[in-house]
Design a protein around this motif. Structure first.
Motif, mmCIF file in Angstrom:
data_model
loop_
_atom_site.group_PDB
_atom_site.id
_atom_site.type_symbol
_atom_site.label_atom_id
_atom_site.label_comp_id
_atom_site.label_asym_id
_atom_site.label_seq_id
_atom_site.Cartn_x
_atom_site.Cartn_y
_atom_site.Cartn_z
ATOM 1 N N UNK A 119 0.768 -1.116 -0.016
ATOM 2 C CA UNK A 119 -0.029 0.000 0.113
ATOM 3 C C UNK A 119 0.802 1.137 0.202
ATOM 4 N N UNK A 120 1.893 1.149 1.012
ATOM 5 C CA UNK A 120 2.953 2.425 0.671
ATOM 6 C C UNK A 120 3.483 2.388 -0.552
ATOM 7 N N UNK A 121 4.084 1.648 -1.229
ATOM 8 C CA UNK A 121 4.602 1.833 -2.503
ATOM 9 C C UNK A 121 3.506 2.329 -3.323
ATOM 10 N N UNK A 122 2.181 1.761 -3.605
ATOM 11 C CA UNK A 122 1.105 2.463 -4.324
ATOM 12 C C UNK A 122 1.235 3.750 -4.059
ATOM 13 N N UNK A 123 1.056 4.123 -2.950
ATOM 14 C CA UNK A 123 0.877 5.641 -2.598
ATOM 15 C C UNK A 123 1.984 6.399 -2.969
ATOM 16 N N UNK A 124 3.195 5.806 -2.877
ATOM 17 C CA UNK A 124 4.376 6.565 -3.122
ATOM 18 C C UNK A 124 4.539 7.012 -4.847
ATOM 19 N N UNK A 125 3.906 6.042 -5.524
ATOM 20 C CA UNK A 125 3.930 6.451 -6.878
ATOM 21 C C UNK A 125 2.709 6.798 -7.419
ATOM 22 N N UNK A 126 1.843 7.594 -6.453
ATOM 23 C CA UNK A 126 0.622 8.347 -7.108
ATOM 24 C C UNK A 126 -0.461 7.660 -6.604
ATOM 25 N N UNK A 127 -0.926 6.670 -5.997
ATOM 26 C CA UNK A 127 -2.149 6.085 -5.868
ATOM 27 C C UNK A 127 -2.999 6.939 -4.834
ATOM 28 N N UNK A 139 -11.297 1.416 4.167
ATOM 29 C CA UNK A 139 -10.996 2.738 4.729
ATOM 30 C C UNK A 139 -9.502 2.727 5.677
ATOM 31 N N UNK A 140 -9.506 1.648 6.430
ATOM 32 C CA UNK A 140 -8.209 1.540 7.084
ATOM 33 C C UNK A 140 -6.940 1.710 6.126
ATOM 34 N N UNK A 141 -7.220 1.010 5.283
ATOM 35 C CA UNK A 141 -5.920 1.013 4.304
ATOM 36 C C UNK A 141 -5.688 2.238 3.717
ATOM 37 N N UNK A 142 -6.782 2.859 3.269
ATOM 38 C CA UNK A 142 -6.899 3.965 2.523
ATOM 39 C C UNK A 142 -6.203 5.376 3.373
ATOM 40 N N UNK A 143 -6.265 4.921 4.524
ATOM 41 C CA UNK A 143 -5.631 6.161 5.529
ATOM 42 C C UNK A 143 -4.340 5.924 6.184
ATOM 43 N N UNK A 144 -3.526 4.829 5.578
ATOM 44 C CA UNK A 144 -2.256 4.668 6.107
ATOM 45 C C UNK A 144 -1.232 5.682 5.626
ATOM 46 N N UNK A 145 -0.564 6.137 6.384
ATOM 47 C CA UNK A 145 0.423 6.985 5.873
ATOM 48 C C UNK A 145 1.615 6.509 5.188
ATOM 49 N N UNK A 146 1.852 6.940 3.929
ATOM 50 C CA UNK A 146 2.799 6.233 3.056
ATOM 51 C C UNK A 146 4.131 6.106 3.488
ATOM 52 N N UNK A 147 4.641 6.886 4.430
ATOM 53 C CA UNK A 147 6.018 6.977 4.817
ATOM 54 C C UNK A 147 6.172 5.876 5.897
ATOM 55 N N UNK A 148 4.898 5.567 6.717
ATOM 56 C CA UNK A 148 5.083 4.677 7.798
ATOM 57 C C UNK A 148 4.791 3.393 6.999
ATOM 58 N N UNK A 149 4.033 3.326 5.900
ATOM 59 C CA UNK A 149 3.579 1.762 5.373
ATOM 60 C C UNK A 149 4.945 1.531 4.916
ATOM 61 N N UNK A 150 5.825 2.358 4.167
ATOM 62 C CA UNK A 150 7.034 1.827 3.623
ATOM 63 C C UNK A 150 7.968 1.448 4.700
ATOM 64 N N UNK A 151 7.884 1.813 5.670
ATOM 65 C CA UNK A 151 8.758 1.361 7.054
ATOM 66 C C UNK A 151 8.448 0.066 7.631
ATOM 67 N N UNK A 152 7.208 -0.175 7.207
ATOM 68 C CA UNK A 152 6.506 -1.660 7.891
ATOM 69 C C UNK A 152 7.274 -2.594 7.680
ATOM 70 N N UNK A 153 7.685 -3.560 8.518
ATOM 71 C CA UNK A 153 8.156 -4.590 8.298
ATOM 72 C C UNK A 153 7.319 -5.955 8.394
#
Length: 413
Positions: free
Chosen positions: A314-322, A399-413
């Motif tokens: 989800x973080x990657x998708x948001x990072x590239x413009x989603x 809705x929970x997925x759509x409100x994730x912070x992109x930066x936090x999502x990219x850091x998620x392990x």
């Protein structure tokens, strides 16, 4: 991102975990199948009951003797209905098509060294077949002249033909009832068994005068009931009103006094059966629908797990413009696809189960003929409900997925 691309991505995501997706929709499959089956079986029973009511005759009503209260207990009153009442109803009530007195009796029927006990031995009038919407397969029905003279004539059903005469033609032959000889003048058309398995062809009909005078030894002109057929279904209420007015006058019942008769109609039985089967169908469908809710909770649970597992995606998708709404739509589409797949499989299983259960009932209850009814309306509503379950229970994870912070999502392990 358009809807077609979203659906393709959703299908690809679901295909990565086929077993989990299958187990997720199991509750939906069971719920939809149960709802479809229960509603179909309920409608099948309703059609069977309506067929039973129709088999009793065309727009039929029964006039019976009234009940009375003795020390708080309701009992049958003194017989007051007569054959003349039946004739008067037929002649003086415009909404009435035909009438027939009914006199019940019982006993063995003997031909040679063969004997048989019919289910029904009735004394009836000349219009009985019109009231019952019944035809003859051979011979004739007894006439008014035979009724007036208390002729020893009878009409028998197909079961009596098979039991007493085998392959011989019974017309003109003699049978004995309580040692009194009767001549067979007609054979009724076959009707088969009713919904409780009773053979409707195991019947013997005789003139009501003959039954009363010769078999019962009665000199009274009273009858057990009067069977009435209205001219049309919409005239049944009018016919009942006319019959009531006529009998009040004929029986000289003072105003305000209770009637010594009661009028019942096949429409009352039909309405009662419709209410009964409808209530049972709704109850069974409501119980079955509980598994839909369980399935929906399962979808929500799996979708929440999916959001957690795919946080980096989800973080990657948001990072590239989603955008957030693209993520929301993606997870909603996945949830709805799961529900609809479960709904489609459930409808197919429900249709198969409806056919199977109906055939099983017919096999276990020999002589029954439950109709196979597939409720397409129930299937369509179930599919729409499945889609609604997908949206309802899938919205929170999406809705929970759509409100994730992109930066936090990219850091998620």
């Amino acid at each position: 991102m358009n809807l077609l691309v979203t659906i393709r991505i959703a299908l690809r995501a679901l295909a990565k975990n086929k077993m989990r997706a299958a187990l997720t929709v199991l509750g939906i499959v069971i719920g939809i199948a149960a709802v479809t089956t229960m509603v179909s079986i309920g409608q099948s029973a309703g059609q069977l009951f309506q067929g039973l009511v129709q088999s009793l005759g065309t727009n039929v009503m029964w006039v019976t003797q009234g009940s009375r209260s003795v020390d708080g207990v309701r009992t049958q009153g003194v017989p007051t209905l007569t054959a003349e009442d039946a004739q008067a109803i037929s002649e003086e009530c415009p909404a009435v098509l035909a009438t027939s007195p009914l006199v019940w009796t019982g006993g063995q029927v003997i031909v040679g060294n063969v004997n048989w006990n019919p289910n029904e031995m009735l004394g009836v009038g000349s219009q009985y077949l019109t009231v019952r919407n019944w035809e003859l397969s051979r011979g004739d029905f007894f006439s008014e002249q035979e009724i007036r003279s208390a002729a020893k004539s009878c009409v028998i059903g197909h079961t009596l033909v098979a039991k007493l005469f085998q392959t011989a033609n019974p017309i003109g032959e003699e049978i004995r009832v309580k040692n009194i000889p009767f001549r067979v003048v007609g054979v009724l058309a076959a009707k088969g068994s009713n919904m409780v398995g009773q053979d409707q062809d195991n019947v013997l009909l005789m003139p009501h005068t003959t039954v009363r005078r010769r078999l019962q030894g009665s000199s009274f002109n009273t009858v057990g009931a009067v069977m009435v057929s209205a001219r049309r279904p919409d005239l049944m209420d009018q016919a009942a009103f006319e019959i009531g007015q006529l009998l009040y006058e004929r029986h000289r019942i003072p105003p305000g006094d209770p009637a010594d008769f009661e009028i019942h109609s096949s429409q009352e039985a039909s309405d009662f059966l419709n209410t009964l089967t409808g209530s049972m169908t709704l109850l069974l469908a409501a119980i079955a629908a509980i598994s839909l809710l369980v399935g929906g909770i399962g979808i929500m649970n799996i979708m929440l797990v999916s959001v957690t597992e795919r946080t980096r995606e989800i973080g990657i998708r948001m990072a590239v413009g989603a955008r957030g709404r693209d993520i929301l739509r993606q997870f909603l589409v996945e949830s709805v696809i799961l529900s609809l797949l479960g709904g489609i499989v459930g409808v197919a299983l429900g249709i198969g189960a409806s056919v199977g259960v109906t055939k099983l009932i017919n096999a276990i209850l020999s002589g029954e003929d439950w109709p196979v009814v597939i409720s397409l309306t129930a299937a369509g509503v179930a599919l729409l409900f499945a889609a609604a379950v997908g949206v309802f229970f899938g919205y929170y994870p999406a809705r929970r997925a759509s409100r994730l912070d992109p930066i936090e999502a990219l850091r998620y392990e």
